[in-house]
Scaffold this motif. Structure first.
Motif, PDB file in Angstrom:
ATOM      1  N   ALA A   1       0.819  -1.213   0.000  1.00 40.79           N
ATOM      2  CA  ALA A   1       0.000   0.000   0.000  1.00 40.79           C
ATOM      3  C   ALA A   1       0.853   1.263   0.000  1.00 40.79           C
ATOM      4  N   ASN A   2       2.101   1.147   0.480  1.00 37.69           N
ATOM      5  CA  ASN A   2       2.968   2.330   0.484  1.00 37.69           C
ATOM      6  C   ASN A   2       3.261   2.836  -0.929  1.00 37.69           C
ATOM      7  N   LEU A   3       3.058   1.993  -1.948  1.00 34.91           N
ATOM      8  CA  LEU A   3       3.210   2.452  -3.324  1.00 34.91           C
ATOM      9  C   LEU A   3       2.125   3.459  -3.696  1.00 34.91           C
ATOM     10  N   HIS A   4       1.074   3.496  -2.894  1.00 36.52           N
ATOM     11  CA  HIS A   4      -0.003   4.476  -3.074  1.00 36.52           C
ATOM     12  C   HIS A   4       0.116   5.620  -2.066  1.00 36.52           C
ATOM     13  N   GLY A   5       1.204   5.634  -1.308  1.00 32.52           N
ATOM     14  CA  GLY A   5       1.364   6.659  -0.286  1.00 32.52           C
ATOM     15  C   GLY A   5       0.548   6.385   0.956  1.00 32.52           C
TER      16      GLY A   5
ATOM     17  N   TYR B   1      -2.028   9.689 -12.105  1.00 29.54           N
ATOM     18  CA  TYR B   1      -1.830   8.921 -10.874  1.00 29.54           C
ATOM     19  C   TYR B   1      -0.576   8.054 -10.987  1.00 29.54           C
ATOM     20  N   LEU B   2      -0.434   7.359 -12.111  1.00 29.36           N
ATOM     21  CA  LEU B   2       0.720   6.483 -12.300  1.00 29.36           C
ATOM     22  C   LEU B   2       2.019   7.284 -12.301  1.00 29.36           C
TER      23      LEU B   2
ATOM     24  N   LEU C   1      -1.723  12.060  -4.416  1.00 25.86           N
ATOM     25  CA  LEU C   1      -2.226  10.741  -4.792  1.00 25.86           C
ATOM     26  C   LEU C   1      -3.609  10.523  -4.196  1.00 25.86           C
ATOM     27  N   GLU C   2      -3.783  10.943  -2.954  1.00 24.32           N
ATOM     28  CA  GLU C   2      -5.105  10.828  -2.325  1.00 24.32           C
ATOM     29  C   GLU C   2      -6.129  11.662  -3.077  1.00 24.32           C
ATOM     30  N   ARG C   3      -5.780  12.879  -3.443  1.00 24.75           N
ATOM     31  CA  ARG C   3      -6.722  13.733  -4.182  1.00 24.75           C
ATOM     32  C   ARG C   3      -7.122  13.107  -5.516  1.00 24.75           C
ATOM     33  N   LEU C   4      -6.174  12.435  -6.172  1.00 18.14           N
ATOM     34  CA  LEU C   4      -6.488  11.810  -7.453  1.00 18.14           C
ATOM     35  C   LEU C   4      -7.364  10.571  -7.298  1.00 18.14           C
TER      36      LEU C   4
END
Length: 494
Positions: A114-118, A219-220, A245-248
Motif C-alpha cells: 500500500a505504500n506504493l499508493h502513499g 496517478y501512475l 495521490l489521495e486527491r487523485l
C-alpha cells in the motif's frame, strides 16, 4: 479427503474442525508468500461455504456477537458487516472460499504494498492479518468448537473489513474531502452499499484487487515519482506526492469531454478537450485569508455578462467601500457605484453621513466601465460562494509568481481567448468581441449554447510530459490538513 457438505448430520465440533483442518492442510502444503441501506443476502456457493449450525453446546449467534463486539470499533462499516453475517446465518464466507488457494496471502501482499499508493500498510491492519494467517489452524486454537468458531470468525471479520477498506481507498480515496475541508463544494462520489458489499461477491482476489488499482496517467506518474523519492516522511516532496495521490483517488473530476480547469496553487486555468489542454493561461485567486480564499468547487458555466455590473458583496462593502466613503463623500460618484437603500436607489449618496449612518440597509452596484474590477466580462456559474471567473483592469498581478490577490473570484489573464474557447466561431462570439471593445459599455448577458463544466481544484504536485515533478506552494495550508488526516489509522478517517 474430507467433504465439506456431508449428507450426515455430524456433531458440531467435528463439522467445524473439519473446515479448520482442511484449510490448515492447504495452508501447510506450501510456503506462504511474504513480499446506507439494508443489505440483501448474498447468494453463496454452497459447495465451498460451510454452514455452521446452531446446536445446544454452542450458540453461534452469541459467539459471533462476542467476536464482533471485540473488534467492531475498528471497522469502517460495522453495521453493514453485521447485517451481512446475520442474514447469512453467521457463516464464514471469505476464509473457506480463499484459504485453500492461498488467496489470502495475495491479499496480504497487496496490503503490504500500500505504500506504493502513499498509504501506510497498517492503515489496513496488515500486521494483525499476518498474525492471524500464521496462527490459523494451530492445534492449540482448535481444541474446542467454540475456539474454532471464534478463531475462524475473527479472521473472517478482519478479512471482510480490510477488503472493504482497501477497495474503498483505491476507488474513492481514504477520506471524504468534505470532512477535511470546509471550503469544498465539489460533487464527489462516495461508496454506497453496493460498492461496499461487493467484496463478498469476489471469487478471484488477485483479479479483483488488480481491477480496482487506479490507472489514470496522472496517478501512475505520481506513483512513479513517489517510488523514486528517497526522502523521509517530513520531506516536502514526499508529503506533496502522498496527499496528491489521495486527491487523485477522489471521484470528483468532470466526466464531460470538454471542461475548464482552474488549479488554485498553480495559479493557472486550462481548457481541457478530450483529455488534452487546448488553452492555458495565468489566473489570480483568493488571498490566503479567511473568507477570501477561492473555494474548491465544480459547476456549469451557462452564460457570460459582457461589461458586467458588480454587485458588491456585503463583506467587501462593510470592510472597504464604506471606509472609502467616510473619507470621501464623492467616492461613489467617482467610481460609478450606485447606492441602494432597502432595494431602492439613493440618488444623492454624498448627502449621507457614513460616519453615523447605520449601513446594514444599504447595497451597492458598480456600473460597467474602466474602473469596474470585473473588467469587460465575467463567466457565470451557479455556486454557493458567489464566485466567478472574470476579467480585470489591473494586469500587474499577472507578472507575479504568487498570484493570491483576489477576494475569492478567479481573475483570468486572457478573457477573450477563454470566451472563444467556450463559444467558438459564430455570432455570439462576435457579439462578445464587439461589446468588449465598445467605448460606451452596457451590460449584456450572452448565454452559452451548451453549458461547459468548470472545475476549481487544489493540486500541489504534478508530473509533466517529460517526467519532471512540479510542486506548487500550499497557499491555503490544505496539504497539511489532508496529510494529518490520512496519517491516522483508517478507523479515524470517517
Amino acid at each position: 479427503m474430507f467433504k465439506i457438505n456431508h449428507p450426515l448430520k455430524l456433531p458440531f465440533w467435528r463439522e467445524v474442525a473439519i473446515v479448520a483442518m482442511t484449510c490448515a492442510l492447504f495452508c501447510l502444503s506450501c510456503t506462504a508468500k511474504r513480499s446506507f441501506t439494508s443489505i440483501p443476502p448474498v447468494k453463496l456457493n454452497k459447495a465451498v461455504t460451510p454452514v455452521i449450525k446452531q446446536i445446544d453446546r454452542i450458540d453461534v449467534a452469541s459467539e459471533f456477537k462476542k467476536v464482533f463486539e471485540a473488534r467492531h470499533l475498528a471497522f469502517n462499516y460495522p453495521d453493514r458487516i453485521d447485517s451481512f453475517y446475520k442474514i447469512n446465518n453467521y457463516q464464514p464466507v471469505l476464509v473457506p472460499r480463499f484459504m485453500p488457494k492461498h488467496e489470502l496471502q495475495t491479499l496480504e501482499d497487496y496490503l503490504m504494498n500500500a505504500n506504493l499508493h502513499g498509504i501506510a500498510p497498517d492503515v489496513f491492519s496488515v500486521s494483525r492479518l499476518k498474525d492471524l494467517l500464521e496462527n490459523y489452524g494451530n492445534k492449540k486454537t482448535r481444541t474446542k468448537e467454540r475456539e474454532v468458531y471464534r478463531n475462524t470468525m475473527e479472521l473472517e471479520l478482519l478479512v471482510a473489513d480490510v477488503m472493504i477498506k482497501y477497495s474503498t481507498a483505491m476507488q474513492f480515496g481514504l477520506v471524504d474531502p468534505t470532512r477535511v475541508y470546509t471550503n469544498y463544494s465539489t460533487p464527489t462520489l462516495r461508496p454506497d452499499s453496493t460498492s461496499v458489499m461487493q467484496v463478498f461477491e469476489v471469487r478471484d482476489i488477485k483479479a479483483y484487487l488488480e481491477s480496482i488499482q487506479p490507472k489514470e496517467p496522472d496517478y501512475l506518474a505520481l506513483q512513479k515519482a513517489l517510488k523514486a523519492e528517497t526522502g523521509v516522511e517530513n520531506d516536502t516532496l514526499y508529503r506533496a506526492l502522498v496527499v496528491n495521490l489521495e486527491r487523485l483517488r477522489w471521484k470528483n473530476k468532470p466526466v464531460a469531454g470538454k471542461y475548464v480547469l482552474v488549479n488554485i496553487p498553480e495559479f493557472t486555468l486550462s481548457v481541457i478537450d478530450s483529455g488534452k489542454p487546448v488553452l492555458s493561461m495565468k489566473v489570480c485567486v483568493g488571498e490566503p485569508i479567511p473568507n477570501k480564499e477561492t473555494p474548491q468547487l465544480a459547476s456549469m458555466i451557462y452564460s457570460v455578462q459582457v461589461n458586467p455590473v458588480w454587485n458588491i458583496p456585503e463583506s467587501i462593502a462593510g470592510n472597504e467601500i464604506i471606509k472609502y466613503a467616510k473619507r470621501n463623500r464623492y467616492y461613489f460618484a467617482n467610481n460609478d457605484i450606485n447606492v441602494y437603500r432597502n432595494g431602492k436607489q439613493v440618488y444623492d449618496p454624498e448627502s449621507i453621513d457614513w460616519k453615523t449612518e447605520e449601513t446594514g440597509a444599504y447595497s451597492f452596484k458598480q456600473q460597467p466601465g474602466e474602473q469596474n474590477p470585473l473588467g469587460r466580462i465575467k463567466f457565470l456559474f451557479n455556486n454557493e460562494s458567489s464566485v466567478y471567473l472574470h476579467d480585470t483592469p489591473v494586469q500587474s498581478p499577472f507578472k507575479q509568481d504568487v498570484r493570491a490577490v483576489s477576494h475569492g473570484c478567479v481573475r483570468v489573464e486572457q478573457p477573450l481567448n477563454l470566451a472563444y474557447a467556450l463559444f467558438g466561431k459564430g455570432d455570439k462570439f462576435d457579439q462578445i468581441k464587439k461589446a468588449m471593445a465598445n467605448g460606451y459599455p452596457k451590460a449584456k448577458y450572452i448565454g452559452l449554447p451548451v453549458k461547459i463544466p468548470v472545475w476549481i481544484n487544489y493540486c500541489t504536485a504534478k508530473v509533466d510530459e517529460k517526467g519532471k515533478v512540479h510542486v506548487f506552494k500550499d497557499i491555503y495550508g490544505l496539504d497539511d490538513a489532508l496529510y494529518r488526516k490520512i496519517s491516522f489509522p483508517f478507523s479515524q478517517l470517517y
